[in-house]
Motif scaffolding. Sequence first.
Motif, PDB file in Angstrom:
ATOM      1  N   PHE A  37      30.116 157.557  24.989  1.00  0.00           N
ATOM      2  CA  PHE A  37      31.146 156.893  25.786  1.00  0.00           C
ATOM      3  C   PHE A  37      31.849 155.861  24.903  1.00  0.00           C
ATOM      4  O   PHE A  37      31.343 155.493  23.842  1.00  0.00           O
ATOM      5  CB  PHE A  37      30.556 156.228  27.039  1.00  0.00           C
ATOM      6  N   VAL A  38      33.015 155.423  25.358  1.00  0.00           N
ATOM      7  CA  VAL A  38      33.819 154.483  24.577  1.00  0.00           C
ATOM      8  C   VAL A  38      33.826 153.133  25.281  1.00  0.00           C
ATOM      9  O   VAL A  38      34.223 153.031  26.441  1.00  0.00           O
ATOM     10  CB  VAL A  38      35.266 155.004  24.404  1.00  0.00           C
ATOM     11  N   ARG A  39      33.374 152.095  24.556  1.00  0.00           N
ATOM     12  CA  ARG A  39      33.466 150.736  25.085  1.00  0.00           C
ATOM     13  C   ARG A  39      34.936 150.327  25.124  1.00  0.00           C
ATOM     14  O   ARG A  39      35.621 150.359  24.083  1.00  0.00           O
ATOM     15  CB  ARG A  39      32.705 149.759  24.180  1.00  0.00           C
ATOM     16  N   GLN A  40      35.409 149.968  26.313  1.00  0.00           N
ATOM     17  CA  GLN A  40      36.815 149.631  26.459  1.00  0.00           C
ATOM     18  C   GLN A  40      37.159 148.354  25.679  1.00  0.00           C
ATOM     19  O   GLN A  40      38.282 148.180  25.220  1.00  0.00           O
ATOM     20  CB  GLN A  40      37.171 149.467  27.939  1.00  0.00           C
ATOM     21  N   GLY A  41      36.179 147.463  25.530  1.00  0.00           N
ATOM     22  CA  GLY A  41      36.442 146.189  24.870  1.00  0.00           C
ATOM     23  C   GLY A  41      36.859 146.342  23.415  1.00  0.00           C
ATOM     24  O   GLY A  41      37.725 145.608  22.938  1.00  0.00           O
ATOM     25  N   ASN A  42      36.241 147.287  22.697  1.00  0.00           N
ATOM     26  CA  ASN A  42      36.577 147.431  21.266  1.00  0.00           C
ATOM     27  C   ASN A  42      36.905 148.869  20.873  1.00  0.00           C
ATOM     28  O   ASN A  42      36.978 149.171  19.679  1.00  0.00           O
ATOM     29  CB  ASN A  42      35.463 146.853  20.380  1.00  0.00           C
ATOM     30  N   ARG A  43      37.078 149.749  21.865  1.00  0.00           N
ATOM     31  CA  ARG A  43      37.530 151.130  21.647  1.00  0.00           C
ATOM     32  C   ARG A  43      36.593 151.894  20.696  1.00  0.00           C
ATOM     33  O   ARG A  43      37.020 152.782  19.958  1.00  0.00           O
ATOM     34  CB  ARG A  43      38.974 151.166  21.101  1.00  0.00           C
ATOM     35  N   THR A  44      35.314 151.534  20.718  1.00  0.00           N
ATOM     36  CA  THR A  44      34.345 152.131  19.796  1.00  0.00           C
ATOM     37  C   THR A  44      33.388 153.035  20.565  1.00  0.00           C
ATOM     38  O   THR A  44      32.963 152.701  21.671  1.00  0.00           O
ATOM     39  CB  THR A  44      33.565 151.019  19.070  1.00  0.00           C
ATOM     40  N   VAL A  45      33.033 154.166  19.961  1.00  0.00           N
ATOM     41  CA  VAL A  45      32.130 155.107  20.617  1.00  0.00           C
ATOM     42  C   VAL A  45      30.685 154.654  20.457  1.00  0.00           C
ATOM     43  O   VAL A  45      30.270 154.175  19.390  1.00  0.00           O
ATOM     44  CB  VAL A  45      32.336 156.542  20.067  1.00  0.00           C
ATOM     45  N   TYR A  46      29.924 154.778  21.539  1.00  0.00           N
ATOM     46  CA  TYR A  46      28.491 154.471  21.548  1.00  0.00           C
ATOM     47  C   TYR A  46      27.765 155.638  22.224  1.00  0.00           C
ATOM     48  O   TYR A  46      28.331 156.302  23.087  1.00  0.00           O
ATOM     49  CB  TYR A  46      28.210 153.180  22.334  1.00  0.00           C
ATOM     50  N   PRO A  47      26.504 155.868  21.847  1.00  0.00           N
ATOM     51  CA  PRO A  47      25.726 156.895  22.533  1.00  0.00           C
ATOM     52  C   PRO A  47      24.965 156.282  23.717  1.00  0.00           C
ATOM     53  O   PRO A  47      24.708 155.074  23.742  1.00  0.00           O
ATOM     54  CB  PRO A  47      24.747 157.356  21.461  1.00  0.00           C
ATOM     55  N   THR A  48      24.599 157.125  24.676  1.00  0.00           N
ATOM     56  CA  THR A  48      23.789 156.636  25.797  1.00  0.00           C
ATOM     57  C   THR A  48      22.299 156.665  25.459  1.00  0.00           C
ATOM     58  O   THR A  48      21.485 156.188  26.239  1.00  0.00           O
ATOM     59  CB  THR A  48      24.042 157.498  27.047  1.00  0.00           C
ATOM     60  N   MET A  49      21.956 157.266  24.301  1.00  0.00           N
ATOM     61  CA  MET A  49      20.557 157.275  23.865  1.00  0.00           C
ATOM     62  C   MET A  49      20.467 156.583  22.503  1.00  0.00           C
ATOM     63  O   MET A  49      21.477 156.284  21.892  1.00  0.00           O
ATOM     64  CB  MET A  49      20.023 158.723  23.769  1.00  0.00           C
ATOM     65  N   ASP A  50      19.247 156.324  22.026  1.00  0.00           N
ATOM     66  CA  ASP A  50      19.058 155.833  20.655  1.00  0.00           C
ATOM     67  C   ASP A  50      18.759 157.022  19.752  1.00  0.00           C
ATOM     68  O   ASP A  50      18.035 157.930  20.137  1.00  0.00           O
ATOM     69  CB  ASP A  50      17.883 154.849  20.590  1.00  0.00           C
ATOM     70  N   ARG A  51      19.303 156.951  18.537  1.00  0.00           N
ATOM     71  CA  ARG A  51      19.096 158.063  17.628  1.00  0.00           C
ATOM     72  C   ARG A  51      19.172 157.581  16.192  1.00  0.00           C
ATOM     73  O   ARG A  51      19.993 156.717  15.877  1.00  0.00           O
ATOM     74  CB  ARG A  51      20.166 159.127  17.876  1.00  0.00           C
ATOM     75  N   SER A  52      18.335 158.118  15.337  1.00  0.00           N
ATOM     76  CA  SER A  52      18.456 157.819  13.912  1.00  0.00           C
ATOM     77  C   SER A  52      17.937 159.005  13.108  1.00  0.00           C
ATOM     78  O   SER A  52      17.354 159.940  13.673  1.00  0.00           O
ATOM     79  CB  SER A  52      17.711 156.532  13.535  1.00  0.00           C
ATOM     80  N   VAL A  53      18.166 158.965  11.814  1.00  0.00           N
ATOM     81  CA  VAL A  53      17.737 160.051  10.925  1.00  0.00           C
ATOM     82  C   VAL A  53      16.634 159.517  10.017  1.00  0.00           C
ATOM     83  O   VAL A  53      16.829 158.531   9.306  1.00  0.00           O
ATOM     84  CB  VAL A  53      18.907 160.578  10.079  1.00  0.00           C
ATOM     85  N   LEU A  54      15.482 160.166  10.066  1.00  0.00           N
ATOM     86  CA  LEU A  54      14.354 159.827   9.200  1.00  0.00           C
ATOM     87  C   LEU A  54      14.320 160.786   8.015  1.00  0.00           C
ATOM     88  O   LEU A  54      14.651 161.962   8.160  1.00  0.00           O
ATOM     89  CB  LEU A  54      13.037 159.952   9.963  1.00  0.00           C
ATOM     90  N   VAL A  55      13.908 160.251   6.871  1.00  0.00           N
ATOM     91  CA  VAL A  55      13.727 161.085   5.680  1.00  0.00           C
ATOM     92  C   VAL A  55      12.320 160.858   5.149  1.00  0.00           C
ATOM     93  O   VAL A  55      11.883 159.715   4.998  1.00  0.00           O
ATOM     94  CB  VAL A  55      14.771 160.737   4.593  1.00  0.00           C
ATOM     95  N   ARG A  56      11.618 161.955   4.886  1.00  0.00           N
ATOM     96  CA  ARG A  56      10.271 161.886   4.318  1.00  0.00           C
ATOM     97  C   ARG A  56      10.318 162.527   2.933  1.00  0.00           C
ATOM     98  O   ARG A  56      10.723 163.679   2.785  1.00  0.00           O
ATOM     99  CB  ARG A  56       9.285 162.644   5.211  1.00  0.00           C
ATOM    100  N   ILE A  57       9.934 161.746   1.933  1.00  0.00           N
ATOM    101  CA  ILE A  57       9.896 162.271   0.566  1.00  0.00           C
ATOM    102  C   ILE A  57       8.451 162.290   0.097  1.00  0.00           C
ATOM    103  O   ILE A  57       7.732 161.301   0.239  1.00  0.00           O
ATOM    104  CB  ILE A  57      10.763 161.417  -0.398  1.00  0.00           C
ATOM    105  N   GLU A  58       8.053 163.424  -0.444  1.00  0.00           N
ATOM    106  CA  GLU A  58       6.684 163.571  -0.935  1.00  0.00           C
ATOM    107  C   GLU A  58       6.725 163.889  -2.421  1.00  0.00           C
ATOM    108  O   GLU A  58       7.578 164.652  -2.879  1.00  0.00           O
ATOM    109  CB  GLU A  58       5.977 164.698  -0.170  1.00  0.00           C
ATOM    110  N   THR A  59       5.814 163.284  -3.164  1.00  0.00           N
ATOM    111  CA  THR A  59       5.762 163.546  -4.602  1.00  0.00           C
ATOM    112  C   THR A  59       4.756 164.649  -4.910  1.00  0.00           C
ATOM    113  O   THR A  59       3.938 165.023  -4.064  1.00  0.00           O
ATOM    114  CB  THR A  59       5.371 162.292  -5.391  1.00  0.00           C
ATOM    115  N   ARG A  60       4.812 165.107  -6.135  1.00  0.00           N
ATOM    116  CA  ARG A  60       3.893 166.178  -6.581  1.00  0.00           C
ATOM    117  C   ARG A  60       2.439 165.756  -6.430  1.00  0.00           C
ATOM    118  O   ARG A  60       1.580 166.544  -6.072  1.00  0.00           O
ATOM    119  CB  ARG A  60       4.206 166.484  -8.052  1.00  0.00           C
ATOM    120  N   ASP A  61       2.171 164.443  -6.657  1.00  0.00           N
ATOM    121  CA  ASP A  61       0.786 163.965  -6.553  1.00  0.00           C
ATOM    122  C   ASP A  61       0.425 163.519  -5.143  1.00  0.00           C
ATOM    123  O   ASP A  61      -0.639 162.933  -4.919  1.00  0.00           O
ATOM    124  CB  ASP A  61       0.564 162.796  -7.527  1.00  0.00           C
ATOM    125  N   GLY A  62       1.337 163.704  -4.188  1.00  0.00           N
ATOM    126  CA  GLY A  62       0.997 163.459  -2.779  1.00  0.00           C
ATOM    127  C   GLY A  62       1.399 162.110  -2.225  1.00  0.00           C
ATOM    128  O   GLY A  62       1.063 161.794  -1.073  1.00  0.00           O
TER     129      GLY A  62
END
Length: 388
Positions: A37-62
Amino acid sequence: MGDTVQRIETIVATIPRDTPYLGGLRPGEQANSRGYFVRQGNRTVYPTMDRSVLVRIETRDGAVGWGETYGIVAPGAVVAIIEDLLTEFVVGRDPWDVAAIHDQLYDLMRVRGYTGGFYLDALAAIDIALWDICGKLAHKPIAKLLGGQRRGSIPSYVSGLPRATLAERVELAAEWQARNFSLFKFAASVADDGVIPELRALRERLGDTAQIAVDLHWMYSPIEAIATIRQMEPFGPWFAEAPCKPEDIDGQAQIAANVGVPMALGEEWRTVFDARPRLERRCAAILQPEMGHTGITQFMRIANAAEAHHCQVIPHATIGLGIFLAASLQASAAIGSLPAHEFQHSVVERTDRFITGDMTCADGLYAVPTGPGLGVAPSDEAIALFKS
Ligand code: MG
């Protein structure tokens, strides 16, 4: 030969919320089929849920490192950049080359104009995960790798006050004050009765000892911002954030030179290249880098540039699972002039469930996690939930 990166995995974390960030929908605000949805106050889009992107990096030795980036809108864009483009350039690399890797990944796309936005968000997640691995390999919190840990706790300011009416927002702030929080910020885009009445009501209720900042949410022209901030001055605002459009460097400088309140900028920046022209023009007294956008390498470059220009750093804290928040606290512990850090209670209140480690925020203070690396990781429950 030292340890090297072997595998990179991405996970989109989606967490439903009862009330959208910054409070319920106002008149004229309606969620679409994708949950935006778009906040009318600043015309910016916001989601109704929380969301983020996680990254997992693993090395050769674990060894395993976790990163996280901003994913509140179109998280699939960041996932595609990491999986399709970046992963193969990071696999096989020595995690201790983290800043060099960041710069090489930045170089891949800089002349095509991808010097911000989703591309830098993707770099931020990888950067945080590589720093986490370095800390784990060194058996030290990341702060120790960034020139030294200056503090184990950091004052936190309560941000957002997500309630429907001014009276309810004032009461919410008073509830936090009763829990020994003394720093606050309210948002102009949801200050339905106007920013001056909102500040006045908060000041009257919270008293002179409270620090009260205002996020102007990019809503004003420079002339309007100057007039508005001058009207606020009798109520002693702590700082005024994002007064005009983020691209308007001349406007930012004009405002900063014409009011008696410190200006704060920076939550949308990705790199020190965003900070530099604004520091040179004295557009702000306070920089607010957002770890979910910058990663640790660029966050520290922005902080070092701030120091060179005698500015304070008060980091921004957007909504996430808590991984980039821990990275922000680790970096913040290593920065000289850092009086406070933003606090999103909806993130910290669920860390018991979704995050391992000793990151807390109570009595107005964050505790910087003490374990090696970030000192936190997604819980088994979080991984099972978000990978399914
Ligand atoms: Mg803001």
